[in-house]
Design a protein around this motif. Sequence first.
Motif, PDB file in Angstrom:
ATOM      1  N   THR A   1       0.832  -1.208   0.000  1.00  0.00           N
ATOM      2  CA  THR A   1       0.000   0.000   0.000  1.00  0.00           C
ATOM      3  C   THR A   1       0.868   1.259   0.000  1.00  0.00           C
ATOM      4  O   THR A   1       0.607   2.209  -0.741  1.00  0.00           O
ATOM      5  CB  THR A   1      -0.918  -0.001   1.246  1.00  0.00           C
ATOM      6  OG1 THR A   1      -1.757  -1.152   1.190  1.00  0.00           O
ATOM      7  CG2 THR A   1      -1.780   1.246   1.297  1.00  0.00           C
ATOM      8  N   LEU A   2       1.912   1.256   0.806  1.00  0.00           N
ATOM      9  CA  LEU A   2       2.774   2.442   0.892  1.00  0.00           C
ATOM     10  C   LEU A   2       3.616   2.598  -0.376  1.00  0.00           C
ATOM     11  O   LEU A   2       3.818   3.718  -0.853  1.00  0.00           O
ATOM     12  CB  LEU A   2       3.660   2.361   2.142  1.00  0.00           C
ATOM     13  CG  LEU A   2       2.878   2.427   3.460  1.00  0.00           C
ATOM     14  CD1 LEU A   2       3.799   2.198   4.659  1.00  0.00           C
ATOM     15  CD2 LEU A   2       2.149   3.762   3.607  1.00  0.00           C
TER      16      LEU A   2
ATOM     17  N   ASP B   1       2.698   1.772  -3.317  1.00  0.00           N
ATOM     18  CA  ASP B   1       1.771   2.314  -4.314  1.00  0.00           C
ATOM     19  C   ASP B   1       1.701   3.830  -4.216  1.00  0.00           C
ATOM     20  O   ASP B   1       1.658   4.539  -5.221  1.00  0.00           O
ATOM     21  CB  ASP B   1       0.382   1.686  -4.117  1.00  0.00           C
ATOM     22  CG  ASP B   1      -0.668   2.334  -5.002  1.00  0.00           C
ATOM     23  OD1 ASP B   1      -0.418   2.442  -6.223  1.00  0.00           O
ATOM     24  OD2 ASP B   1      -1.730   2.730  -4.495  1.00  0.00           O
ATOM     25  N   LYS B   2       1.695   4.335  -2.996  1.00  0.00           N
ATOM     26  CA  LYS B   2       1.646   5.795  -2.793  1.00  0.00           C
ATOM     27  C   LYS B   2       2.900   6.465  -3.341  1.00  0.00           C
ATOM     28  O   LYS B   2       2.907   7.654  -3.628  1.00  0.00           O
ATOM     29  CB  LYS B   2       1.505   6.112  -1.290  1.00  0.00           C
ATOM     30  CG  LYS B   2       0.211   5.662  -0.691  1.00  0.00           C
ATOM     31  CD  LYS B   2      -0.946   6.495  -1.205  1.00  0.00           C
ATOM     32  CE  LYS B   2      -2.231   5.685  -1.209  1.00  0.00           C
ATOM     33  NZ  LYS B   2      -3.241   6.214  -2.135  1.00  0.00           N
ATOM     34  N   MET B   3       3.975   5.699  -3.472  1.00  0.00           N
ATOM     35  CA  MET B   3       5.213   6.247  -4.023  1.00  0.00           C
ATOM     36  C   MET B   3       5.318   5.960  -5.532  1.00  0.00           C
ATOM     37  O   MET B   3       6.381   6.135  -6.129  1.00  0.00           O
ATOM     38  CB  MET B   3       6.421   5.638  -3.305  1.00  0.00           C
ATOM     39  CG  MET B   3       6.389   5.840  -1.791  1.00  0.00           C
ATOM     40  SD  MET B   3       7.762   4.932  -0.999  1.00  0.00           S
ATOM     41  CE  MET B   3       7.037   4.417   0.539  1.00  0.00           C
TER      42      MET B   3
END
Lengths: 145, 414
Positions: free
Chosen positions: B357-358, B360-362
């Motif tokens: 999830t993290l 993906d944010k990057m």
Amino acid sequence: MESINQIQDAIIEEFSFFGDWLEKYEYIIELGKDLPLIDEQYKTEDYLVRGCQSKVWLHANLEDGKVVFKADSDAVITKGIIALLIRVLSGHSPQEILDADLYFLDKIGLKEHLSPTRANGLVSMLKQMKLYALAFQKQLTGKNE
Amino acid sequence: MSGNLATTGVFDVEAVRKDFPILQREMNGQPLCFLDTAASSQKPLPVLQAMDNYYRQHHANVHRGVYQLSQEATDMFEAARKAVQRFIGAREEHEVIFTRGTTESINLVASSFGSAFLKPGDEVLITWMEHHSNIVPWQLICERTGATLRVVPISDEGELDMDALGQYLQGPVKILALTHVSNTLGTINPIREIVKMAHQYGIPVLVDGAQAVPHSPVNVSELDVDFYAFSGHKMYGPTGIGILFGKTAWLEKMPPYHGGGEMISRVTFEKTTYNELPFKFEAGTPDIAGSVGLHAAIEYLQGIGLNNIAEHENELLKYGTELLREIPGLRLIGNASNKAGLLSFVVEGTHPYDIGTLLDKMGIAVRTGHHCTEPIMDRFGIPGTVRASFGMYTTKAELDRLAAGIKRAVKLLL
């Protein structure tokens, strides 16, 4: 006690102060880490809501006509979002929960976590929360008759 | 364009990347870092153009019309078959059967071979590193026929236990089905050696080649496999089309899988006779545009050169393995000595879902979860892994971003 929508609006306002995804997720992760959400006795297969990726455990009680939810997950981001869902739904009557329209997740940019394809168990958990509410609602109306 | 690569013989990843329009996209405000090619590869321009051109200029149903346009579509469809035949080194054109993908190819064999040759007491042999699509079809046919499914174990490194395989093959085994390259561990199985072992006992071998075909040259005649299944969409072609290669001798003995148009020779209400190979196994209107796209993908792969691709991905694997090994608490799942271009891992104290999830944010797209290989997760006692997988367009800079991203995510999570 604030209504479900008042709580949702409060969360939306809190999230509006976050500048970027990083601050938002830091907050969610903190929520996930901080909250001991469920008794170990309920972390069993019976209370497991199966997602494809992260596990979610959910338990509900009826106390003075209000539904009290406890939940947990093995993934901390999922757990943080659960904390938000519980803050919104727990402590309300079964009918209020059944009628609830959860618009806050969309407004704070976390709707993606409720997509069925995320397979994180949250969709199944929400469904299970409504099912608990429905069961308690029947219990209550049964008593009134 | 990439055409110059074939002529110069020099592999230039930046030139390759220009052929893939989607790689220009941004995700969450960052340039897309696509590390999920093992799930599905991106598509180069020649594939998109070929399919667009087919629909604009040549579309009609195949094998039926007396008119010119239908003949054109038929010619393109059959040219694709021929291209696949050459690409995998099959002896006969009719040994190449178009399906919807690897999953359907395996289901076809399990169902058709199984109903003809399996009976109670027989065994079907698979391995511990199979994708669900090379487990469940065999479970279904075993249930139907009373045969038993047996599973060859793997080591802690993620390699097949060859001694156990040798022993299991001595049982009443009717078919061995295994993957060429594990989609979760990256392990490359020694298919030629395994086929030799199985053939000593007269046991046919089906190979799931979905993760092998896009990454290094595959020749089904040299491997001497009896069945080989793969998908278009993992080899830079379109979704919805796949291939089953089968040796003529087996395909002729097997009953049809689906019934319908195209697969028949003559139909009366009393009795239907079936068409010859490969049409016996191709009921209904096929994915004509998909075949055209697949043909273009094959030509594209050949233009770049599969040896060049394999070399590039091996270099990435070495580079990425070193980078990830430096991250405290990170444990690679799958450390086979012969390994394809993917890195599956867990980080102590974190859940794969949180890392994914993290990332993906990057702007970094990785796969998280069990990758349709739950038995592997159980084998290693983990809920899932994060998997970064490479393609011909993957760069070292992207692996740098991955490593930095993981470190950043872990810092947030712990």
